[in-house]
Design a protein around this motif. Structure first.
Motif, mmCIF file in Angstrom:
data_model
loop_
_atom_site.group_PDB
_atom_site.id
_atom_site.type_symbol
_atom_site.label_atom_id
_atom_site.label_comp_id
_atom_site.label_asym_id
_atom_site.label_seq_id
_atom_site.Cartn_x
_atom_site.Cartn_y
_atom_site.Cartn_z
ATOM 1 N N SER A 29 54.022 49.089 5.995
ATOM 2 C CA SER A 29 54.924 49.365 7.112
ATOM 3 C C SER A 29 55.229 50.853 7.324
ATOM 4 C CB SER A 29 56.223 48.570 6.941
ATOM 5 O OG SER A 29 56.007 47.207 7.232
ATOM 6 N N PRO A 30 55.646 51.607 6.295
ATOM 7 C CA PRO A 30 55.912 53.036 6.527
ATOM 8 C C PRO A 30 54.666 53.808 6.964
ATOM 9 C CG PRO A 30 56.912 52.297 4.471
ATOM 10 C CD PRO A 30 55.995 51.205 4.922
ATOM 11 N N ILE A 31 53.495 53.373 6.519
ATOM 12 C CA ILE A 31 52.262 54.065 6.899
ATOM 13 C C ILE A 31 51.944 53.793 8.360
ATOM 14 C CG2 ILE A 31 49.793 54.279 6.384
ATOM 15 C CD1 ILE A 31 50.536 53.410 3.502
ATOM 16 N N LEU A 32 52.163 52.543 8.803
ATOM 17 C CA LEU A 32 51.978 52.229 10.220
ATOM 18 C C LEU A 32 52.962 53.020 11.075
ATOM 19 C CD1 LEU A 32 51.487 48.348 10.069
ATOM 20 C CD2 LEU A 32 49.769 50.041 10.726
ATOM 21 N N ALA A 33 54.184 53.164 10.580
ATOM 22 C CA ALA A 33 55.199 53.910 11.328
ATOM 23 C C ALA A 33 54.831 55.379 11.469
ATOM 24 C CB ALA A 33 56.553 53.769 10.639
ATOM 25 N N SER A 34 54.054 55.915 10.530
ATOM 26 C CA SER A 34 53.653 57.324 10.583
ATOM 27 C C SER A 34 52.645 57.594 11.684
ATOM 28 C CB SER A 34 53.059 57.752 9.236
ATOM 29 O OG SER A 34 51.743 57.217 9.068
ATOM 30 N N SER A 130 65.849 53.053 15.268
ATOM 31 C CA SER A 130 64.780 53.220 16.262
ATOM 32 C C SER A 130 63.423 53.524 15.633
ATOM 33 C CB SER A 130 65.146 54.328 17.251
ATOM 34 O OG SER A 130 65.309 55.569 16.585
ATOM 35 N N VAL A 131 63.387 53.872 14.348
ATOM 36 C CA VAL A 131 62.092 54.135 13.694
ATOM 37 C C VAL A 131 61.338 52.835 13.413
ATOM 38 C CG1 VAL A 131 62.994 56.219 12.606
ATOM 39 C CG2 VAL A 131 62.977 54.076 11.312
ATOM 40 N N VAL A 132 62.014 51.696 13.545
ATOM 41 C CA VAL A 132 61.383 50.398 13.284
ATOM 42 C C VAL A 132 60.551 49.992 14.498
ATOM 43 C CG1 VAL A 132 61.741 47.983 12.693
ATOM 44 C CG2 VAL A 132 63.303 49.717 11.798
ATOM 45 N N LEU A 139 63.201 46.255 6.675
ATOM 46 C CA LEU A 139 63.605 46.490 5.289
ATOM 47 C C LEU A 139 62.769 47.599 4.661
ATOM 48 C CD1 LEU A 139 65.569 45.405 3.104
ATOM 49 C CD2 LEU A 139 63.648 44.043 2.242
ATOM 50 N N SER A 140 61.471 47.636 4.967
ATOM 51 C CA SER A 140 60.600 48.676 4.425
ATOM 52 C C SER A 140 61.017 50.052 4.916
ATOM 53 C CB SER A 140 59.141 48.414 4.820
ATOM 54 O OG SER A 140 58.628 47.296 4.142
ATOM 55 N N MET A 141 61.335 50.154 6.212
ATOM 56 C CA MET A 141 61.724 51.451 6.755
ATOM 57 C C MET A 141 63.086 51.890 6.219
ATOM 58 S SD MET A 141 59.116 52.318 8.274
ATOM 59 C CE MET A 141 59.821 53.895 8.761
ATOM 60 N N ALA A 142 63.991 50.932 6.020
ATOM 61 C CA ALA A 142 65.287 51.286 5.440
ATOM 62 C C ALA A 142 65.098 51.827 4.027
ATOM 63 C CB ALA A 142 66.195 50.060 5.429
ATOM 64 N N ALA A 143 64.193 51.210 3.276
ATOM 65 C CA ALA A 143 63.905 51.702 1.924
ATOM 66 C C ALA A 143 63.245 53.078 1.982
ATOM 67 C CB ALA A 143 63.002 50.711 1.196
#
Length: 381
Positions: A29-34, A130-132, A139-143
């Motif tokens: 998830s964080p990698i996709l968000a990047s 909004s980063v989600v 939950l991944s982005m919050a972490a």
């Protein structure tokens, strides 16, 4: 300690794969968000982002999202986390905590971050909601952005170790610290039950390779994905006897001279003792694969002994070996997976299937079909 039984093809290995899939989606998830497409397309992350197949034996599921869920205890509080995903898009997400009462502290009812509600310890993440994106987990982005509870829960899920005894290889995800002198002594105590002539082990790492890839070209913190591989060189020392007395020692190449079962035992030991020392959870598929039943029971005894398991580490194993549940195993420690005539698998705890009280021979009851003849009785409510 939990044991999972079921017929071939019932879904035991898929139980393990589902945990790995949950971990993969959380990691991705964080990698996709990047938005780093180069990193997403790289291995092993490309494999993590592959499409999740729907249930193939029912037309009703062709257009339905796949629901994942996991429950865990953290600091004496029970948490249940679940999310549904379809074609790479997060459809729903929920986190519930239970301490005296059940409270939903994360609720997501659509792919949009606008349809996410947060409460309690997760409320501090609201300014960054909004980063989600639609394809990443809240939950991944919050972490990732250092919410304390989210970080603790994500770490707890990601640190569950899932291994398959049939495919595990030497050197897989093993650090040099795993072969400290203290650890070697612990391994020897177990290995000597398989080979009593073994006196010592020397382990070294050869052909060690470290690959680094930047998380993002403009990443201010300069984060990197690091992948490490290494080959193990193992030499074992063995006693030489004369008239029943040890008169000398001989060194031998461990991987070339020991039996496949002893080698497999050696390969799994670093993973077991890492979990025992950290108080984590190990999910082991086909625990008896390649091992004598006595050695399997020896591994299990490490988790059942307070001296070797002072941190209450957990072992969850799948098996066909019914001798493991002959003695001293509670019915709430045993789970049965069955598949019905329509290909639907279900898992239930024996304590929910067996109503009789008193001491019960679980092995015999399993053979007799007391926990459900596949598929008729098992699925009766």
């Amino acid at each position: 300690m939990s044991y999972i039984y079921g017929a071939n093809g019932a879904g035991k290995s898929y139980f393990c794969k589902i945990i790995r899939q949950i971990q993969s989606i959380i990691l991705l998830s964080p990698i996709l968000a990047s938005g780093n497409t180069q990193l997403i397309d790289s291995l092993p992350l490309k494999e993590l982002s592959s499409e999740i197949p729907t249930f193939r034996f029912s037309k009703a599921y062709e257009d339905s999202p796949t629901l994942f869920g996991i429950s865990l205890m953290h600091k004496s509080v029970s948490y249940t986390y679940e999310f549904s995903i379809k074609n790479g898009i997060i459809i729903s997400e929920r986190l519930q905590k239970k301490f005296r009462r059940t409270e939903t502290i994360l609720e997501r009812v659509s792919p949009s971050y606008l349809d996410i509600s947060l409460k309690s310890e997760l409320s501090s993440f609201l300014p960054n909601i909004s980063v989600v994106k639609e394809d990443v987990l809240c939950l991944s982005m919050a972490a990732f952005l250092n919410n304390s509870l989210a970080n603790e829960l994500v770490s707890a899920i990601r640190e569950i170790k899932v291994l398959n005894m049939a495919t595990i290889k030497a050197g897989f995800n093993i650090s040099e610290e795993a072969f400290s002198r203290d650890r070697i002594v612990k391994y020897l105590k177990v290995l000597q039950k398989a080979d009593p002539t073994m006196d010592d082990l020397e382990v070294s790492f050869k052909d060690k390779k470290v690959e680094r890839q930047k998380f993002s070209q403009d990443d201010f913190e300069n984060r990197e994905v690091i992948r490490e591989t290494a080959k193990l060189s193992i030499e074992s020392s063995h006693k030489i006897f004369l008239n029943g007395e040890v008169v000398d020692y001989v060194k031998m190449p461990f991987l070339q001279t020991e039996s496949s079962g002893t080698i497999k035992l050696f390969i799994i030991l670093p993973h077991l003792f890492e979990i025992l020392e950290t108080g984590g959870t190990l999910v082991l598929d086909e625990i008896e694969n390649g091992l004598h039943p006595i050695l399997v029971k020896e591994l299990i005894s490490l988790f059942n002994n307070q001296k070797t398991n002072p941190n209450n580490s957990q072992l969850i194993c799948t098996s066909h070996d019914l001798t493991l549940i002959e003695d001293g195993v509670r019915r709430d420690q045993v789970w049965i997976i069955c598949k019905n005539d329509m290909g639907v698998s279900s898992i239930k705890r024996v304590s929910k299937l067996l109503s009789m009280r008193g001491k019960v021979n679980l092995k015999q009851k399993y053979i007799e079909g007391a926990f459900g003849k596949i598929p008729q009785n098992f699925f009766k409510q």
